[in-house]
Design a protein around this motif. Structure first.
Motif, PDB file in Angstrom:
ATOM      1  N   GLY A 187     -55.486  30.031 -38.530  1.00 53.41           N
ATOM      2  CA  GLY A 187     -54.675  30.489 -37.276  1.00 53.41           C
ATOM      3  C   GLY A 187     -55.630  30.818 -36.145  1.00 53.41           C
ATOM      4  O   GLY A 187     -54.856  31.352 -35.332  1.00 53.41           O
ATOM      5  N   VAL A 188     -56.867  30.689 -36.042  1.00 51.55           N
ATOM      6  CA  VAL A 188     -57.632  30.800 -35.033  1.00 51.55           C
ATOM      7  C   VAL A 188     -58.353  29.565 -34.696  1.00 51.55           C
ATOM      8  O   VAL A 188     -59.007  28.874 -35.487  1.00 51.55           O
ATOM      9  CB  VAL A 188     -58.587  31.970 -35.308  1.00 51.55           C
ATOM     10  N   LEU A 189     -58.195  29.308 -33.440  1.00 48.00           N
ATOM     11  CA  LEU A 189     -58.935  27.984 -32.885  1.00 48.00           C
ATOM     12  C   LEU A 189     -60.189  28.530 -32.303  1.00 48.00           C
ATOM     13  O   LEU A 189     -60.587  29.579 -31.389  1.00 48.00           O
ATOM     14  CB  LEU A 189     -57.809  27.774 -31.747  1.00 48.00           C
ATOM     15  N   ARG A 206     -38.686  21.542 -24.300  1.00 45.84           N
ATOM     16  CA  ARG A 206     -38.007  21.498 -25.712  1.00 45.84           C
ATOM     17  C   ARG A 206     -37.463  22.923 -25.839  1.00 45.84           C
ATOM     18  O   ARG A 206     -37.958  23.811 -25.099  1.00 45.84           O
ATOM     19  CB  ARG A 206     -38.948  21.018 -26.977  1.00 45.84           C
ATOM     20  N   PRO A 207     -36.406  23.180 -26.570  1.00 48.46           N
ATOM     21  CA  PRO A 207     -35.848  24.602 -26.586  1.00 48.46           C
ATOM     22  C   PRO A 207     -36.888  25.382 -27.548  1.00 48.46           C
ATOM     23  O   PRO A 207     -37.499  24.962 -28.200  1.00 48.46           O
ATOM     24  CB  PRO A 207     -34.586  24.504 -27.156  1.00 48.46           C
ATOM     25  N   GLY A 208     -36.614  26.747 -27.420  1.00 47.57           N
ATOM     26  CA  GLY A 208     -37.248  27.721 -28.357  1.00 47.57           C
ATOM     27  C   GLY A 208     -38.295  28.695 -27.433  1.00 47.57           C
ATOM     28  O   GLY A 208     -38.515  28.424 -26.266  1.00 47.57           O
ATOM     29  N   LEU A 209     -38.799  29.569 -28.348  1.00 50.48           N
ATOM     30  CA  LEU A 209     -39.734  30.764 -27.595  1.00 50.48           C
ATOM     31  C   LEU A 209     -41.138  30.190 -27.513  1.00 50.48           C
ATOM     32  O   LEU A 209     -41.340  29.465 -28.293  1.00 50.48           O
ATOM     33  CB  LEU A 209     -39.653  31.816 -28.485  1.00 50.48           C
ATOM     34  N   VAL A 210     -41.721  30.586 -26.477  1.00 47.30           N
ATOM     35  CA  VAL A 210     -43.143  30.251 -26.161  1.00 47.30           C
ATOM     36  C   VAL A 210     -43.773  31.225 -25.783  1.00 47.30           C
ATOM     37  O   VAL A 210     -43.489  32.344 -24.997  1.00 47.30           O
ATOM     38  CB  VAL A 210     -43.155  29.123 -25.113  1.00 47.30           C
ATOM     39  N   PHE A 211     -45.123  31.524 -26.609  1.00 48.32           N
ATOM     40  CA  PHE A 211     -45.854  32.693 -26.417  1.00 48.32           C
ATOM     41  C   PHE A 211     -47.253  32.481 -25.842  1.00 48.32           C
ATOM     42  O   PHE A 211     -47.695  31.230 -25.937  1.00 48.32           O
ATOM     43  CB  PHE A 211     -46.045  33.410 -27.917  1.00 48.32           C
ATOM     44  N   THR A 212     -47.902  33.370 -25.250  1.00 45.55           N
ATOM     45  CA  THR A 212     -49.155  33.066 -24.866  1.00 45.55           C
ATOM     46  C   THR A 212     -50.353  33.760 -25.730  1.00 45.55           C
ATOM     47  O   THR A 212     -50.014  34.793 -26.368  1.00 45.55           O
ATOM     48  CB  THR A 212     -49.477  34.393 -23.412  1.00 45.55           C
ATOM     49  N   PRO A 213     -51.096  32.729 -26.246  1.00 45.12           N
ATOM     50  CA  PRO A 213     -51.959  33.406 -27.311  1.00 45.12           C
ATOM     51  C   PRO A 213     -52.979  34.399 -26.861  1.00 45.12           C
ATOM     52  O   PRO A 213     -53.612  34.051 -25.555  1.00 45.12           O
ATOM     53  CB  PRO A 213     -52.770  32.078 -27.912  1.00 45.12           C
ATOM     54  N   ALA A 214     -53.536  35.181 -27.516  1.00 42.64           N
ATOM     55  CA  ALA A 214     -54.629  35.994 -27.118  1.00 42.64           C
ATOM     56  C   ALA A 214     -55.905  35.258 -27.127  1.00 42.64           C
ATOM     57  O   ALA A 214     -56.111  34.519 -28.112  1.00 42.64           O
ATOM     58  CB  ALA A 214     -54.668  37.259 -28.065  1.00 42.64           C
ATOM     59  N   VAL A 215     -56.807  35.444 -26.340  1.00 39.52           N
ATOM     60  CA  VAL A 215     -58.117  34.554 -26.432  1.00 39.52           C
ATOM     61  C   VAL A 215     -59.218  35.545 -26.143  1.00 39.52           C
ATOM     62  O   VAL A 215     -59.245  36.435 -25.256  1.00 39.52           O
ATOM     63  CB  VAL A 215     -58.186  33.497 -25.350  1.00 39.52           C
ATOM     64  N   ALA A 261     -58.756  31.342 -30.039  1.00 45.98           N
ATOM     65  CA  ALA A 261     -57.565  31.675 -29.552  1.00 45.98           C
ATOM     66  C   ALA A 261     -56.767  32.181 -30.890  1.00 45.98           C
ATOM     67  O   ALA A 261     -56.779  31.356 -31.846  1.00 45.98           O
ATOM     68  CB  ALA A 261     -56.731  30.715 -28.984  1.00 45.98           C
ATOM     69  N   ASP A 262     -55.938  33.177 -30.980  1.00 39.29           N
ATOM     70  CA  ASP A 262     -55.188  33.241 -32.029  1.00 39.29           C
ATOM     71  C   ASP A 262     -53.884  32.639 -31.911  1.00 39.29           C
ATOM     72  O   ASP A 262     -53.092  33.146 -31.065  1.00 39.29           O
ATOM     73  CB  ASP A 262     -54.858  35.242 -32.319  1.00 39.29           C
ATOM     74  N   MET A 263     -53.724  31.976 -32.905  1.00 40.64           N
ATOM     75  CA  MET A 263     -52.307  31.098 -32.894  1.00 40.64           C
ATOM     76  C   MET A 263     -52.018  31.052 -34.326  1.00 40.64           C
ATOM     77  O   MET A 263     -51.907  30.069 -34.768  1.00 40.64           O
ATOM     78  CB  MET A 263     -52.754  29.611 -32.462  1.00 40.64           C
ATOM     79  N   PRO A 264     -51.494  32.210 -35.005  1.00 39.25           N
ATOM     80  CA  PRO A 264     -50.954  32.149 -36.407  1.00 39.25           C
ATOM     81  C   PRO A 264     -49.690  31.251 -36.550  1.00 39.25           C
ATOM     82  O   PRO A 264     -49.084  31.007 -35.796  1.00 39.25           O
ATOM     83  CB  PRO A 264     -50.487  33.516 -36.437  1.00 39.25           C
ATOM     84  N   GLY A 265     -50.061  30.504 -37.595  1.00 31.31           N
ATOM     85  CA  GLY A 265     -48.962  29.354 -37.745  1.00 31.31           C
ATOM     86  C   GLY A 265     -49.221  28.258 -37.217  1.00 31.31           C
ATOM     87  O   GLY A 265     -48.222  27.123 -37.763  1.00 31.31           O
ATOM     88  N   VAL A 272     -58.468  21.304 -15.823  1.00 31.80           N
ATOM     89  CA  VAL A 272     -57.387  22.407 -16.223  1.00 31.80           C
ATOM     90  C   VAL A 272     -57.194  21.847 -18.081  1.00 31.80           C
ATOM     91  O   VAL A 272     -57.063  20.940 -18.231  1.00 31.80           O
ATOM     92  CB  VAL A 272     -56.010  22.001 -15.606  1.00 31.80           C
ATOM     93  N   LEU A 273     -57.539  23.069 -18.459  1.00 32.14           N
ATOM     94  CA  LEU A 273     -57.572  22.916 -19.939  1.00 32.14           C
ATOM     95  C   LEU A 273     -56.197  23.540 -20.282  1.00 32.14           C
ATOM     96  O   LEU A 273     -55.638  24.689 -20.204  1.00 32.14           O
ATOM     97  CB  LEU A 273     -58.775  23.959 -20.597  1.00 32.14           C
ATOM     98  N   THR A 274     -55.510  22.726 -21.290  1.00 32.93           N
ATOM     99  CA  THR A 274     -54.283  23.280 -21.903  1.00 32.93           C
ATOM    100  C   THR A 274     -54.368  23.217 -23.333  1.00 32.93           C
ATOM    101  O   THR A 274     -54.672  22.425 -23.748  1.00 32.93           O
ATOM    102  CB  THR A 274     -53.196  22.004 -21.237  1.00 32.93           C
ATOM    103  N   LEU A 275     -53.635  24.342 -23.709  1.00 34.73           N
ATOM    104  CA  LEU A 275     -53.698  24.507 -25.196  1.00 34.73           C
ATOM    105  C   LEU A 275     -52.224  24.743 -25.775  1.00 34.73           C
ATOM    106  O   LEU A 275     -51.131  25.357 -25.028  1.00 34.73           O
ATOM    107  CB  LEU A 275     -54.314  25.797 -25.730  1.00 34.73           C
ATOM    108  N   GLU A 276     -51.574  24.007 -26.415  1.00 36.72           N
ATOM    109  CA  GLU A 276     -50.177  23.973 -26.877  1.00 36.72           C
ATOM    110  C   GLU A 276     -50.288  23.808 -28.597  1.00 36.72           C
ATOM    111  O   GLU A 276     -50.678  22.972 -28.881  1.00 36.72           O
ATOM    112  CB  GLU A 276     -49.723  22.726 -26.259  1.00 36.72           C
ATOM    113  N   GLY A 277     -49.496  24.673 -28.832  1.00 37.14           N
ATOM    114  CA  GLY A 277     -49.483  24.634 -30.355  1.00 37.14           C
ATOM    115  C   GLY A 277     -48.083  24.752 -30.748  1.00 37.14           C
ATOM    116  O   GLY A 277     -47.289  25.654 -30.378  1.00 37.14           O
ATOM    117  N   ASP A 278     -47.790  24.030 -31.993  1.00 38.87           N
ATOM    118  CA  ASP A 278     -46.498  24.064 -32.310  1.00 38.87           C
ATOM    119  C   ASP A 278     -46.298  24.840 -33.704  1.00 38.87           C
ATOM    120  O   ASP A 278     -47.195  24.778 -34.354  1.00 38.87           O
ATOM    121  CB  ASP A 278     -45.946  22.364 -32.819  1.00 38.87           C
TER     122      ASP A 278
END
Lengths: 154, 135
Positions: free
Chosen positions: B114-116, B25-34, B47-51, B65-71
């Motif tokens: 916004g924090v996981l 999918r288009p759009g920017l993707v960031f690495t959350p600080a953990v 993990a800091d995932m504001p929004g 393998v642990l995957t985190l994905e936040g929209d």
């Protein structure tokens, strides 16, 4: 072409073609300044928290990403055309025996003052924190709102 | 500066993902600080995932393998025009390889402001098994 579209389109407000150009110009400026700093360099002001400011006809909206903070932990004040936000981000205290693998999240104090382009109706400012994003809504003062003037024919 | 006195926070640009995986999918993707820490019984990840709202977060653990994905939905209204834009918004994505065996049934995730906070309990140390070698 632009003039024709501006007059033909019923949805185009008197201000919008230029406002749209202005918006594009600002976006281009932002992009090119981003390129010159490699998009990873210092932010515009380099002060925490980084802010996005938007506006519509009625108000300015200031947004900042403050994960883990609640609205009542922030100190927000407004005077005339400036907004100041300060607070402290604390991280939860964990088990002493915990062994850290990664420690990337920061804690600390912050304080920032922003000047807005116009006067604010300070009585109606609202601040809201949701999902780690602070949104401050600052209604423009009556004198700062765009006003349409109807020319009277004599 | 003493320990009790907290330091001033520095503004940091969000780190964009340089992922080998292709994003569809288009759009920017960031690495959350953990923050990741481990006790005898579990591994905890913050993990800091504001929004990111709780419903828009995807956590997947597959073969260690642990995957985190936040929209993230753009917070701006439709007729708002930019005045200053200092940070960008986009999705969050990060993967970790876990060395410990995790008790998948007991994983607990909590999204707050916004924090996981993700607790990954370790599997109780299996009772030592003696394997009889048959001759």
């Amino acid at each position: 072409m632009l003039l024709r579209r501006a007059s033909d389109g019923p949805m185009w407000g008197w201000r919008s073609p230029f406002a749209e150009l202005e918006r594009m110009r600002r976006q281009m400026d932002w992009l090119s300044s981003g390129l010159s700093r490699g998009l990873v360099g210092e932010s515009a002001a380099g002060v925490f928290p980084m802010m996005n400011v938007t506006e519509d006809k009625e108000a300015y909206f200031v947004r900042a990403e403050l994960p883990g903070l609640k609205a009542d932990e922030l100190d927000i004040s407004v005077t005339g055309d400036t907004l100041s936000i300060s607070g402290e981000r604390k991280l939860s205290v964990e088990d002493e025996k915990a062994q850290y693998h990664r420690r990337e999240r920061d804690a600390g104090r912050f304080s920032r003052i922003v000047s807005l382009p116009a006067q604010i109706n300070t009585d109606k400012v609202e601040a809201r924190c949701a999902d780690g994003i602070l949104t401050v809504t600052l209604p423009k003062a009556e004198s700062a709102k765009p006003r349409q003037i109807v020319a009277k024919s004599s | 500066m003493t320990d009790s006195e907290s330091k001033a926070l520095q503004a940091k640009e969000k780190a964009e993902v340089t992922t080998p995986a292709e994003l569809t999918r288009p759009g920017l993707v960031f690495t959350p600080a953990v923050d990741i820490f481990e006790t005898d019984s579990e591994i905890t990840l913050l993990a800091d995932m504001p929004g990111v709202k709780a419903g828009e977060l995807n956590i997947d653990l597959h073969k260690n393998v642990l995957t985190l994905e936040g929209d993230v939905q753009a917070p701006e209204g439709a007729d708002e025009a930019d005045v200053i834009r200092e940070y960008r918004t986009g999705k969050y994505y990060r993967q970790f390889t876990l060395s410990q065996i995790i008790d998948q049934e007991k994983i607990n995730a909590e999204m707050k402001d916004g924090v996981l906070r993700l607790s990954l309990p370790k599997v109780k140390a299996a009772t030592p098994r003696r394997i009889a070698v048959q001759s």
